[in-house]
Design a protein around this motif. Structure first.
Motif, short mmCIF file in Angstrom:
data_model
loop_
_atom_site.label_atom_id
_atom_site.label_comp_id
_atom_site.label_asym_id
_atom_site.label_seq_id
_atom_site.Cartn_x
_atom_site.Cartn_y
_atom_site.Cartn_z
N GLY A 82 0.98 -1.24 0.07
CA GLY A 82 -0.09 -0.07 0.23
C GLY A 82 0.79 1.29 0.00
O GLY A 82 2.01 1.34 -0.25
N GLY A 83 0.22 2.31 0.31
CA GLY A 83 -1.07 2.69 0.74
C GLY A 83 -2.05 2.74 -0.05
O GLY A 83 -2.23 2.09 -1.00
N ALA A 84 -3.25 3.33 0.76
CA ALA A 84 -4.52 3.50 0.03
C ALA A 84 -4.66 3.92 -1.71
O ALA A 84 -5.28 3.34 -2.31
CB ALA A 84 -5.42 4.46 0.81
N SER A 85 -3.83 4.80 -1.89
CA SER A 85 -3.87 5.27 -3.30
C SER A 85 -3.35 4.27 -4.19
O SER A 85 -3.61 3.98 -5.38
CB SER A 85 -2.93 6.65 -3.47
N LEU A 86 -2.12 3.62 -3.96
CA LEU A 86 -1.63 2.49 -4.60
C LEU A 86 -2.44 1.46 -4.74
O LEU A 86 -2.72 0.64 -5.89
CB LEU A 86 -0.12 2.12 -4.06
N ILE A 87 -3.08 1.01 -3.60
CA ILE A 87 -4.10 -0.20 -3.44
C ILE A 87 -5.33 0.06 -4.47
O ILE A 87 -5.54 -0.65 -5.30
CB ILE A 87 -4.55 -0.26 -2.31
N LYS A 88 -5.73 1.46 -4.56
CA LYS A 88 -6.86 1.75 -5.25
C LYS A 88 -6.36 1.68 -6.84
O LYS A 88 -6.96 1.02 -7.67
CB LYS A 88 -7.38 3.32 -5.12
N THR A 89 -5.30 2.19 -7.18
CA THR A 89 -4.53 1.92 -8.49
C THR A 89 -4.70 0.61 -8.92
O THR A 89 -5.11 0.18 -9.99
CB THR A 89 -3.37 2.63 -8.63
N PHE A 90 -3.97 -0.31 -8.13
CA PHE A 90 -3.80 -1.74 -8.49
C PHE A 90 -5.27 -2.47 -8.81
O PHE A 90 -5.51 -3.31 -9.73
CB PHE A 90 -3.00 -2.50 -7.44
N ILE A 91 -6.26 -2.12 -8.02
CA ILE A 91 -7.47 -2.72 -7.85
C ILE A 91 -8.41 -2.14 -8.97
O ILE A 91 -8.76 -3.12 -9.95
CB ILE A 91 -8.44 -2.20 -6.55
#
Length: 180
Positions: free
Chosen positions: A118-127
């Motif tokens: 993560g963080g949240a922004s990277l997780i969102k991008t990967f999803i």
């Protein structure tokens, strides 16, 4: 091929951090066997903010020996940092463009799986780029009411198939899913 594993803690109401970034609600039980997870990976993907906070974190000298060993294991992994900043760092490779192609290249290398830290922004991008192969979500028995949600602003619905469940003595429930 290596798998990208999103392994993280979430509250019962779906937050991965409190409103001020706090993670003091996270429980680490000895029966969770986090060491086995760390042994199954050889690479960690970070966002820049998470990397700056945790990528080179050193446990306090008075920390429990088990905690020191966990951090030693984490720091032995290959580290990639996804950021608009492109900087030189001896301990990590920074990636600032063409995320999907570069992730595919890394997944095609020999070795163990990859932890999407993560963080949240990277997780969102990967999803949103469909780059997560396994979702390993540990639901902690606490509700925060506000904070950073795990699933936010999805570009489309994600169908998931439950492949494993583990319950720990603290009440934490680990749910493992694969995208359908």
């Amino acid at each position: 091929m290596k798998k990208v594993i999103l392994n993280l803690a979430a509250t019962l109401d779906g937050f991965i951090e409190g409103p001020n970034g706090e993670i003091d609600w996270c429980i680490m039980d000895d029966d969770m066997n986090f060491d086995a997870f760390l042994d199954s990976i050889d690479t960690i993907f970070y966002g820049r903010i998470s990397y700056d906070a945790w990528g080179n974190f050193q446990a306090d000298e008075n920390a429990d020996p088990a905690e020191k060993e966990i951090w030693k294991s984490i720091h032995s992994k290959n580290k990639f940092v996804f950021s608009s900043q492109n900087r030189n760092d001896e301990k990590a490779v920074f990636i600032s463009s063409d995320i999907a192609r570069k992730v595919t290249e890394i997944k095609n290398q020999e070795g163990k799986d990859i932890w999407l830290y993560g963080g949240a922004s990277l997780i969102k991008t990967f999803i949103n780029l469909n780059l997560v192969d396994v979702y390993k979500i540990s639901v902690h028995p606490v509700a925060l009411g506000s904070g950073k949600p795990l699933f936010e602003n999805l570009s489309e619905r994600i169908g998931l198939k439950l492949i494993d469940t583990r319950v720990f003595k603290s009440g934490v429930v680990e749910l493992t899913y694969q995208p359908e």
